[in-house]
Design an enzyme around this catalytic site. Structure first.
Site, mmCIF file in Angstrom:
data_model
loop_
_atom_site.group_PDB
_atom_site.id
_atom_site.type_symbol
_atom_site.label_atom_id
_atom_site.label_comp_id
_atom_site.label_asym_id
_atom_site.label_seq_id
_atom_site.Cartn_x
_atom_site.Cartn_y
_atom_site.Cartn_z
ATOM 1 N N TYR A 123 62.418 82.543 72.516
ATOM 2 C CA TYR A 123 63.391 81.658 71.885
ATOM 3 C C TYR A 123 64.805 82.235 71.798
ATOM 4 O O TYR A 123 65.695 81.609 71.251
ATOM 5 C CB TYR A 123 62.918 81.271 70.480
ATOM 6 C CG TYR A 123 61.840 80.203 70.470
ATOM 7 C CD1 TYR A 123 61.160 79.852 71.623
ATOM 8 C CD2 TYR A 123 61.517 79.540 69.288
ATOM 9 C CE1 TYR A 123 60.165 78.895 71.607
ATOM 10 C CE2 TYR A 123 60.527 78.573 69.265
ATOM 11 C CZ TYR A 123 59.849 78.254 70.422
ATOM 12 O OH TYR A 123 58.876 77.288 70.388
ATOM 13 N N LYS A 175 48.856 86.918 73.099
ATOM 14 C CA LYS A 175 48.351 86.517 74.420
ATOM 15 C C LYS A 175 48.451 87.730 75.334
ATOM 16 O O LYS A 175 48.987 87.654 76.449
ATOM 17 C CB LYS A 175 49.175 85.321 74.939
ATOM 18 C CG LYS A 175 48.646 84.685 76.207
ATOM 19 C CD LYS A 175 47.428 83.811 75.995
ATOM 20 C CE LYS A 175 46.896 83.275 77.311
ATOM 21 N NZ LYS A 175 45.676 82.439 77.141
ATOM 22 N N ASP A 209 45.453 80.752 72.174
ATOM 23 C CA ASP A 209 44.833 79.448 72.463
ATOM 24 C C ASP A 209 43.509 79.288 71.723
ATOM 25 O O ASP A 209 43.212 78.218 71.179
ATOM 26 C CB ASP A 209 44.672 79.211 73.985
ATOM 27 C CG ASP A 209 44.282 80.453 74.756
ATOM 28 O OD1 ASP A 209 44.312 81.552 74.168
ATOM 29 O OD2 ASP A 209 43.939 80.337 75.940
ATOM 30 N N ASP A 233 55.928 79.130 65.982
ATOM 31 C CA ASP A 233 56.533 77.802 65.875
ATOM 32 C C ASP A 233 55.451 76.734 66.042
ATOM 33 O O ASP A 233 55.332 75.799 65.247
ATOM 34 C CB ASP A 233 57.610 77.676 66.956
ATOM 35 C CG ASP A 233 58.361 76.354 66.866
ATOM 36 O OD1 ASP A 233 58.382 75.759 65.773
ATOM 37 O OD2 ASP A 233 58.914 75.929 67.896
ATOM 38 N N ASP A 237 53.358 74.211 62.844
ATOM 39 C CA ASP A 237 53.224 72.745 62.765
ATOM 40 C C ASP A 237 51.752 72.350 62.732
ATOM 41 O O ASP A 237 51.367 71.401 62.059
ATOM 42 C CB ASP A 237 53.921 72.059 63.954
ATOM 43 C CG ASP A 237 55.416 71.861 63.713
ATOM 44 O OD1 ASP A 237 56.006 72.676 62.975
ATOM 45 O OD2 ASP A 237 55.993 70.900 64.258
HETATM 46 MG MG MG Z 1 59.188 74.147 64.797
#
Ligand code: MG
Ligand code: NAI
Length: 338
Positions: A123, A175, A209, A233, A237
């Site tokens: 990011y 990962k 995952d 991130d 959610d």
């Molecule tokens: Mg977000």
């Protein structure tokens, strides 16, 4: 002596939910003083700058921020003010608790905390296009940066947080099987740091995952999760979805020299200005702010009032299947505070 907090009401539903939060904090007797500053679209319209110097100066001085959501235009326009703030004040730890308040979802007893690295990884936006055969966008390339120092401090933050709050387990999410360098370094450093905590908290690790699936099938196996920026991130959610959605999910962005508290959700342009937004996430973020400065009793009182309002009085906004407006819900919480 009251603490001064920089207040940014934000865009979209921001002003509606910020008004609710400020009102409830005031009524609960929180010893805070607001230094109101502009950010986002409101600041762009007023000062021609989405992140004005006056706002930065206020944060530099007070080191404590309560912020409503800020709209980031897609594609063109300015870069995310949220990301700019995290970077400017090196708010490296993003702490996102998810706890069931309103039962009736798939699970009735969720109590998870996700600790997300906030400043590194994919990011950081080191991105470029590569021209091939005259096509300027034939190839897109992105570079992730992960540092030993960045891994160390976020894992240490998660472990210290877990120990301080008496949590039972910290899970390192990675990962490293595929991203051997950027995620491998994170896992190696995390395991190293965890060694010195072995007598205080249990630590394990899981691949991202598989973690996403396990969270849906059996979230009870997790407690505190710590991971890098993008994985965090996405997972945050997901865990918000386990407890009734974005309207219930608060977040803290914490650094050495400052802390910013906000809702996980955005400015919700689809419902802005209609007085129906759920202010709970921002109010819970304000509770995290109170806990951060050591005012546990006031935070506890507000949390209890919210729980009674949602659970016992069943006064709920539309996103939770209720009919209450933002104002009606706020008044119901105030009644429980009295
Ligand atoms: Mg977000
Ligand atoms: P969003 O979180 O604003 O909305 C997603 C969906 O959830 C919408 O249907 C919305 O109505 C609903 N929702 C969100 N919060 C709610 C609440 N408190 N009560 C009831 N319903 C709620 O995400 P979206 O639409 O992707 O983003 C809108 C804008 O917000 C974008 O400009 C985005 O960049 C920005 N954003 C800002 C964040 C921040 O300031 N930290 C975080 C996420 C997005």
């Amino acid at each position: 002596m009251s603490r001064v907090v920089t207040l940014i009401r934000g865009d979209g539903i921001g002003p509606e939910i910020a008004a609710a939060a400020v009102r409830i904090l005031g009524e609960a007797g929180a010893d805070l003083e607001w230094d109101e500053q502009l950010g986002g679209m409101a600041a762009l319209a007023d000062a021609g700058d989405p992140l004005p110097d006056a706002t930065l100066e206020s944060i530099r001085q007070h080191r404590l921020v309560l912020k409503g959501p800020l709209t980031t235009p897609v594609g063109t326009g300015f870069r995310s003010v949220n990301v700019a703030l995290r970077r400017e004040f090196d708010l490296y730890a993003n702490v996102r608790p998810a706890r069931t308040i309103v039962p009736g979802g798939r699970y009735d007893d969720i109590d998870l905390v996700l600790v997300r690295e906030n400043t590194e990884g994919l990011y950081i936006g080191y991105e470029t296009y590569i021209t091939v055969g005259g096509d300027p966008k034939a190839v897109a390339q992105s570079t992730a940066i992960v540092t030993r120092r960045g891994c160390e401090r976020i894992v240490r933050y998660a472990l210290d947080y877990a120990v301080a709050l008496g949590r039972r387990r910290v899970t390192i999410v990675h990962k490293a099987n595929i991203l051997k360098a950027v995620s491998g370094l994170f896992l190696d450093v995390a395991r190293e740091v965890a060694e010195s905590y072995h007598d205080r908290v249990e630590v394990n690790d899981v691949i991202i995952d598989a973690c996403a699936m396990k969270l849906v099938l059996d979230p009870g196996q997790f407690d505190v999760l710590v991971t890098t920026n993008m994985f965090g991130d996405i997972l945050s959610d997901e865990i918000a979805g386990l407890v009734g959605g974005l309207g219930m999910a608060p977040g803290a962005n914490i650094g050495e020299t400052g802390a910013l508290f906000e809702a996980v959700h955005g400015s919700a342009p689809d419902i802005a200005g209609r007085g129906v937004a759920n202010p709970t996430a921002l109010i819970l973020a304000a509770c995290m702010l109170l806990e951060h400065i050591g005012d546990f009793p006031t935070a506890r009182r507000i949390r209890t009032a919210i729980e009674r309002t949602l659970r016992d009085d069943a006064v709920r906004t539309r996103d939770l299947g209720g009919h209450a407006s933002t104002d009606e819900y706020t008044v119901a919480v105030l009644r429980r505070l009295a």
